[in-house]
Design a protein around this motif. Sequence first.
Motif, PDB file in Angstrom:
ATOM      1  N   ALA A  53    -121.511 -34.199 -19.197  1.00 21.43           N
ATOM      2  CA  ALA A  53    -121.404 -35.629 -18.894  1.00 21.43           C
ATOM      3  C   ALA A  53    -119.966 -35.993 -18.527  1.00 21.43           C
ATOM      4  O   ALA A  53    -119.733 -36.775 -17.596  1.00 21.43           O
ATOM      5  CB  ALA A  53    -121.871 -36.451 -20.089  1.00 21.43           C
ATOM      6  N   GLU A  54    -119.004 -35.427 -19.226  1.00 23.20           N
ATOM      7  CA  GLU A  54    -117.596 -35.709 -18.932  1.00 23.20           C
ATOM      8  C   GLU A  54    -117.227 -35.233 -17.527  1.00 23.20           C
ATOM      9  O   GLU A  54    -116.521 -35.928 -16.788  1.00 23.20           O
ATOM     10  CB  GLU A  54    -116.691 -35.026 -19.966  1.00 23.20           C
ATOM     11  N   GLU A  55    -117.700 -34.067 -17.149  1.00 23.47           N
ATOM     12  CA  GLU A  55    -117.424 -33.548 -15.801  1.00 23.47           C
ATOM     13  C   GLU A  55    -118.018 -34.455 -14.734  1.00 23.47           C
ATOM     14  O   GLU A  55    -117.373 -34.760 -13.721  1.00 23.47           O
ATOM     15  CB  GLU A  55    -118.019 -32.141 -15.648  1.00 23.47           C
ATOM     16  N   ALA A  58    -116.244 -37.894 -14.406  1.00 25.57           N
ATOM     17  CA  ALA A  58    -114.910 -37.774 -13.816  1.00 25.57           C
ATOM     18  C   ALA A  58    -114.928 -37.653 -12.295  1.00 25.57           C
ATOM     19  O   ALA A  58    -113.891 -37.796 -11.650  1.00 25.57           O
ATOM     20  CB  ALA A  58    -114.184 -36.573 -14.415  1.00 25.57           C
ATOM     21  N   THR A  59    -116.097 -37.432 -11.698  1.00 28.97           N
ATOM     22  CA  THR A  59    -116.173 -37.270 -10.238  1.00 28.97           C
ATOM     23  C   THR A  59    -115.898 -38.563  -9.489  1.00 28.97           C
ATOM     24  O   THR A  59    -115.489 -38.542  -8.329  1.00 28.97           O
ATOM     25  CB  THR A  59    -117.567 -36.763  -9.807  1.00 28.97           C
ATOM     26  N   GLY A  60    -116.181 -39.713 -10.141  1.00 26.25           N
ATOM     27  CA  GLY A  60    -116.079 -40.978  -9.429  1.00 26.25           C
ATOM     28  C   GLY A  60    -117.275 -41.254  -8.552  1.00 26.25           C
ATOM     29  O   GLY A  60    -117.375 -42.321  -7.920  1.00 26.25           O
ATOM     30  N   ASN A  61    -118.215 -40.309  -8.490  1.00 23.92           N
ATOM     31  CA  ASN A  61    -119.463 -40.502  -7.738  1.00 23.92           C
ATOM     32  C   ASN A  61    -120.382 -41.380  -8.586  1.00 23.92           C
ATOM     33  O   ASN A  61    -120.702 -41.039  -9.726  1.00 23.92           O
ATOM     34  CB  ASN A  61    -120.113 -39.147  -7.471  1.00 23.92           C
ATOM     35  N   TYR A  62    -120.834 -42.521  -8.033  1.00 20.49           N
ATOM     36  CA  TYR A  62    -121.608 -43.463  -8.830  1.00 20.49           C
ATOM     37  C   TYR A  62    -122.851 -42.832  -9.458  1.00 20.49           C
ATOM     38  O   TYR A  62    -123.123 -43.014 -10.649  1.00 20.49           O
ATOM     39  CB  TYR A  62    -122.021 -44.694  -8.007  1.00 20.49           C
ATOM     40  N   ASP A  63    -123.603 -42.073  -8.675  1.00 20.44           N
ATOM     41  CA  ASP A  63    -124.838 -41.478  -9.196  1.00 20.44           C
ATOM     42  C   ASP A  63    -124.545 -40.478 -10.308  1.00 20.44           C
ATOM     43  O   ASP A  63    -125.249 -40.430 -11.319  1.00 20.44           O
ATOM     44  CB  ASP A  63    -125.609 -40.790  -8.068  1.00 20.44           C
ATOM     45  N   GLU A  81    -113.729 -45.734 -24.849  1.00 10.66           N
ATOM     46  CA  GLU A  81    -112.612 -46.446 -24.214  1.00 10.66           C
ATOM     47  C   GLU A  81    -112.236 -45.781 -22.893  1.00 10.66           C
ATOM     48  O   GLU A  81    -111.964 -46.466 -21.898  1.00 10.66           O
ATOM     49  CB  GLU A  81    -111.398 -46.472 -25.149  1.00 10.66           C
ATOM     50  N   ARG A  82    -112.229 -44.466 -22.882  1.00  6.38           N
ATOM     51  CA  ARG A  82    -111.877 -43.735 -21.655  1.00  6.38           C
ATOM     52  C   ARG A  82    -112.917 -43.984 -20.569  1.00  6.38           C
ATOM     53  O   ARG A  82    -112.571 -44.193 -19.406  1.00  6.38           O
ATOM     54  CB  ARG A  82    -111.750 -42.241 -21.974  1.00  6.38           C
ATOM     55  N   TRP A  83    -114.177 -43.955 -20.939  1.00  7.70           N
ATOM     56  CA  TRP A  83    -115.229 -44.219 -19.951  1.00  7.70           C
ATOM     57  C   TRP A  83    -115.171 -45.667 -19.472  1.00  7.70           C
ATOM     58  O   TRP A  83    -115.399 -45.948 -18.297  1.00  7.70           O
ATOM     59  CB  TRP A  83    -116.610 -43.908 -20.543  1.00  7.70           C
ATOM     60  N   MET A  84    -114.864 -46.572 -20.383  1.00  8.75           N
ATOM     61  CA  MET A  84    -114.757 -47.973 -19.984  1.00  8.75           C
ATOM     62  C   MET A  84    -113.637 -48.161 -18.977  1.00  8.75           C
ATOM     63  O   MET A  84    -113.760 -48.917 -18.011  1.00  8.75           O
ATOM     64  CB  MET A  84    -114.507 -48.833 -21.225  1.00  8.75           C
ATOM     65  N   ASP A  85    -112.540 -47.447 -19.166  1.00  7.52           N
ATOM     66  CA  ASP A  85    -111.424 -47.525 -18.218  1.00  7.52           C
ATOM     67  C   ASP A  85    -111.833 -47.027 -16.832  1.00  7.52           C
ATOM     68  O   ASP A  85    -111.260 -47.451 -15.820  1.00  7.52           O
ATOM     69  CB  ASP A  85    -110.233 -46.703 -18.723  1.00  7.52           C
TER      70      ASP A  85
END
Length: 233
Positions: A53-55, A58-63, A81-85
Amino acid sequence: MDFETVMQELETLGKDRIKKTYMRNGAKEPVFGVATGEMKPLAKIIKKNQPLAEELYATGNYDAMYFAGIISDFSTEEEFERWMDGAYFYMLSDYVVAVSLAEAEFAQELADKWIASGEELKMSAGWSCYCWLLGNRKDHEFSPEKLSHMLDQVEKTIRDSPDRTKISMNNFIYTVAISYVPLHEKAIETAKSVGQLEIKKDNKKSSFLNASESIQKELDRGRIGFKRKYVRC
């Protein structure tokens, strides 16, 4: 499945029509345009996998980011917090991060922090998290005094709040009225007091929200006390 395989599968499932819809709502490239229902078979194979999930997130790809939320298995507030950012628009803040947070033991504490942040998407996610919580957890898991105070806060501040936050606050009124029986009547009165809300959109006609009308539709359907079996799909 590894990271590369999942990305290939998601790209195969993408459709231009759905991609255009996502982008109209605020998604930015890269986007494949995968319907959320099409992700369920992949999720059943993978189940929960936080490293993957983290990988994906981190892609920035919405899907990939949305799918990451489905298979995520958070353990700390720092992860949220990191995901919210990284949540750059409401479909990530409210429908990925807030949904996942609703399954955490510390959900209310972190949602409270986001509501008090003064940042539009964090505030939206905080109020949305409460909607997911109230729509799933038993009434006795909440403090009626706290939720009553939150309804007062909404009534006093909603009209001066940023639009995305305003939408989530309006949803909160509706959700308390339908899914939290102890404050059903107060939520109805709050909805009447707030009345109709205008949501302005860039280069588009404004849309309007009215919690009272939404609540009445659910009451007509006999849905008072509604609870979801699951938060995430």
